[in-house]
Design a protein around this motif. Structure first.
Motif, short mmCIF file in Angstrom:
data_model
loop_
_atom_site.label_atom_id
_atom_site.label_comp_id
_atom_site.label_asym_id
_atom_site.label_seq_id
_atom_site.Cartn_x
_atom_site.Cartn_y
_atom_site.Cartn_z
N GLU A 1 -3.50 -9.13 -7.20
CA GLU A 1 -2.14 -9.47 -6.78
C GLU A 1 -1.68 -10.80 -7.35
O GLU A 1 -0.53 -11.20 -7.14
N SER B 1 -8.99 -6.63 -5.16
CA SER B 1 -7.64 -6.41 -4.64
C SER B 1 -6.86 -7.71 -4.54
O SER B 1 -5.68 -7.78 -4.90
N THR C 1 -14.76 -5.04 -3.59
CA THR C 1 -13.48 -4.34 -3.65
C THR C 1 -12.33 -5.21 -3.13
O THR C 1 -11.22 -5.20 -3.69
N THR C 2 -12.59 -5.96 -2.06
CA THR C 2 -11.55 -6.84 -1.52
C THR C 2 -11.21 -7.95 -2.50
O THR C 2 -10.05 -8.33 -2.67
#
Length: 285
Positions: free
Chosen positions: A125, A121, A117-118
C-alpha cells in the motif's frame, strides 16, 4: 519357588512402570497438555504432577518462554511497482497452551506466514520512498494487524522488528542509474547557468565599456572645443598665429612619421615645399 519369584518380579516391575507413568515432572518454562482417551484432560504446570497411567498421555509439550521467530527474507512490490527486499523477527509467547495446541496445526509456522503475508500487504500500500523511510510505522501496523489472530492461537505478540528493508538488486541498479542521470542533469543546468551568467556579465561589461568610451569621447570633444575656444580668444581677429601653429604641427607630424621604427618608406606630397611655404606664407600675412 522359582515361578513365584518370577511372578513377584513381574508384579514389582509393573508397579514401578505404573508409578513412573503416573508421575510427571514438568521443567520450568514448559507446560504439558494431557489427553485422556484422546480427549483433552488437563494442563500440567511446572513441577511434580500425577496422571493416571495407561489412560492419560502427554500429547503436547509447549515452551512458555519467549520464542524468537525469524521471518525469512522476501521480495515485496510497492504501490509504484518497485521491488524491495525485507525480512523481520518476531518475539511471541505462548499464553494459552490449549489454544496453541488445538487452535492451529503449528503455531510457529502459522504466525510466521501471517507476518509475511501481512508485511506484503502493508508495504504494497506504500510507495517506494515511503516504505524505505517508514520502518517504525510498518512495525506498528504489522503488530496491530496480527495481534487478534495471535490471541486466537493462544499467543501474545510482544514485538515485531523489521530487520532489513532495501530495494532489490535490480531496483538498486535502476536507482543508481537514475541518480547518475539526475546528477548529470543538475551539472548541465549548473554549467548552462554559469555560461548564461558569464554571457550576461560580458555583455554588461561591453555595455559599460561602450558607455565609458562614449563619455570619454564626449569629454574629449568638449575639451577640444574648449581648447579651440580659448585659442581663438587668445589669438583674436589676427589669424596669422593660427596658420603658423598649423604649419608647425604639420612639420612635426612629418618628423614623427619619418622617425617611426616601422617606417621604411615615407611618402610625401609632391608639392610639400609649396604646401609648407603656403602655410607659413598665410601666417605671414
Amino acid at each position: 519357588m522359582n515361578a513365584s519369584l518370577v511372578v513377584v518380579a513381574v508384579l514389582l516391575l509393573f508397579v514401578v512402570v505404573t508409578i513412573a507413568k503416573g508421575v510427571r515432572i514438568v521443567p520450568q518454562g514448559e507446560e504439558w497438555i494431557v489427553e485422556r482417551l484422546g480427549k483433552y484432560r488437563t494442563t500440567l504446570r511446572p513441577g511434580l504432577n500425577i496422571v493416571i497411567p495407561y489412560f492419560d498421555r502427554i500429547a503436547y509439550k509447549l515452551v512458555t518462554k519467549d520464542l524468537i521467530l525469524d521471518i525469512k527474507e522476501q521480495e515485496v512490490i510497492t504501490r509504484d511497482n518497485a521491488v524491495i527486499v525485507t525480512n523481520a523477527v518476531a518475539f511471541v509467547k505462548v499464553t494459552d497452551p490449549v489454544k496453541a495446541a488445538y487452535g492451529v496445526t503449528n503455531f510457529a509456522v502459522a504466525i510466521e506466514n501471517l507476518i509475511m503475508t501481512t508485511l506484503r500487504s502493508i508495504i504494497g500500500e506504500m510507495e517506494l520512498d515511503e516504505a524505505l523511510s517508514s520502518r517504525e510505522k510498518i512495525k506498528v501496523r504489522l503488530r496491530e494487524s496480527i495481534v487478534d489472530e495471535a490471541i486466537d492461537w493462544g499467543l501474545t505478540v510482544k514485538s515485531v522488528e523489521i530487520q532489513d528493508i532495501r530495494p532489490s538488486p535490480s531496483m538498486q541498479q535502476a536507482m543508481e542509474q537514475q541518480a547518475a542521470a539526475e546528477r548529470e542533469r543538475k551539472a548541465m543546468v549548473t554549467r548552462a547557468e554559469g555560461e548564461k551568467q558569464a554571457a550576461i556579465l560580458e555583455a554588461e561589461a561591453r555595455l559599460e565599456a561602450a558607455k565609458r568610451d562614449a563619455n570619454a569621447r564626449v569629454m574629449l570633444a568638449q575639451a577640444s572645443a574648449e581648447a579651440l575656444r580659448r585659442v581663438g580668444e587668445a589669438v583674436g581677429p589676427d589669424s596669422s598665429a593660427l596658420w603658423y601653429l598649423l604649419g608647425e604641427k604639420y612639420v612635426t607630424s612629418l618628423e614623427r612619421l619619418a622617425a617611426g621604427e616601422n617606417a621604411k618608406f615615407v611618402v610625401l606630397p609632391a608639392d610639400l615645399p609649396q604646401a609648407v611655404a603656403g602655410l607659413f606664407a598665410r601666417g605671414g600675412h
